[in-house]
Design an enzyme around this catalytic site. Structure first.
Site, short mmCIF file in Angstrom:
data_model
loop_
_atom_site.label_atom_id
_atom_site.label_comp_id
_atom_site.label_asym_id
_atom_site.label_seq_id
_atom_site.Cartn_x
_atom_site.Cartn_y
_atom_site.Cartn_z
CB CYS A 53 -0.99 -0.05 1.17
SG CYS A 53 -2.31 1.16 1.02
CG HIS A 71 -3.50 -3.45 3.54
ND1 HIS A 71 -2.39 -2.85 4.10
CD2 HIS A 71 -4.23 -2.46 2.98
CE1 HIS A 71 -2.45 -1.54 3.88
NE2 HIS A 71 -3.54 -1.27 3.19
CD GLU A 89 -0.88 -5.44 6.04
OE1 GLU A 89 -0.59 -6.03 4.97
OE2 GLU A 89 -1.21 -4.23 6.10
#
Lengths: 85, 228
Positions: free
Chosen positions: B86, B195, B197
């Site tokens: 990002c 993302h 994560e």
């Protein structure tokens, strides 16, 4: 040392879709302004600069644009140098 | 053990999720503050998501001049794996480590929702644990995620197979060719807008983001003299 007022105008590169400009154009039409053509949105940056002469001020301002102020992939810029009053 | 540096800029906000995801994949993860000039012998560097320097001027434009970026550039030049997620992707583009640029979403609004992506290239240190063509859902959270490149750059990216991930079905931000992630020519530097994560733990409902972190461990362990 002389002082210069630098005005940098940064615009989305010609030919690139500018969704912000398009949205502003639509809003102007919604306000019933007639015959609103292409609208593009960029940014202006003013910089005060002390340099020995106008040429040096312009060269430095252009370097600032190349290295930081504009992204060459997506933006074009123009630099105007005025003597500070 | 694989050593992973997660760089923190003022305004990073996905650093802890990223650190934990790396740990979850079995690597040692540690923060490196952006003023640092060394990466602490890291094998891999991750620039996490967030709003470094408040995204002033352009997302990533100021962060790229942080002292740590000289070390990141040296690490990348030496072939070390670098991942930008990002805002980290935006910083890598601004730094010239990746081609192209990320500009305002075509819809003009900040998007925060899951999207479906397809892994197009498994030949990178961050995707080699996926099977080619794998699809999964992963959150995006960005206002400037529309990937653009000059016409010739875009042609090169496509022809050289450097698109790492693509949005499927719906191109949320208007990216050229629905590009969600790319790599550099050697393949060691990768940037992605989604993302992983946020999709790496059963609590989050989707776990297939974890293969990004498992890939980097696999990569380092496969290196000659790799990770003890």
């Amino acid at each position: 040392m002389p002082s210069f007022d630098i005005e940098v105008k940064i615009m989305p590169r010609a030919g690139l879709l500018d969704p912000q400009g398009k949205a502003v154009g639509q809003a102007l039409s919604a306000l019933e302004f007639e015959s609103v053509g292409d609208v593009r949105v960029g940014r202006a940056i003013s910089i005060s600069l002390e340099r020995p002469d106008r040429e040096t001020a312009l060269a430095d301002a252009r370097e600032m644009c190349d290295r930081l102020l504009a992204n060459p992939v997506t933006e074009d810029y123009e630099v105007v140098v005025e003597s500070a009053s | 053990m694989t050593r992973v540096a997660v760089v923190k800029f003022p305004g990073s906000n996905c650093d802890e999720d990223t650190l934990r995801s790396v740990q979850g994949a079995g690597a040692e993860a540690f923060y490196v503050w952006h003023r640092e000039e060394s990466l602490g012998n890291a094998d891999v560097v991750i620039l996490p998501g967030g709003f470094a320097y408040g995204d002033h001027l352009r997302a990533g434009a100021i962060a790229r001049f942080s002292p740590v970026m000289r070390a990141v550039e040296a690490h990348a030049a030496a072939g070390g794996p670098v991942l930008g997620i990002c805002n980290g992707f935006q910083i890598l583009c601004e730094a010239g480590l990746l081609d192209g640029a990320l500009v305002r979403n075509a819809c003009l609004t900040f998007l925060s929702r899951p999207v479906r992506i397809r892994v197009e290239s498994v030949d990178t240190p961050f995707t080699n644990a996926y099977s080619s063509g794998a699809e999964f859902d992963v959150p995006i959270a960005h206002g400037e995620g529309r990937f653009l490149a000059r016409e010739e750059e875009l042609r090169d990216i496509e022809e050289q197979g450097r698109v790492v991930m693509r949005y499927v079905d719906d191109n949320p931000n208007g990216s050229e060719n629905a590009i969600a992630g790319i790599r550099n020519r050697p393949g060691n530097v990768v940037g992605m807008m989604p993302h992983p994560e946020r999709a790496a733990d059963p609590l989050l409902g989707e776990t297939r983001g974890k293969f990004v972190f498992e890939s980097l461990v696999k990569t380092v362990e496969a290196l000659p003299g790799g990770s003890p």
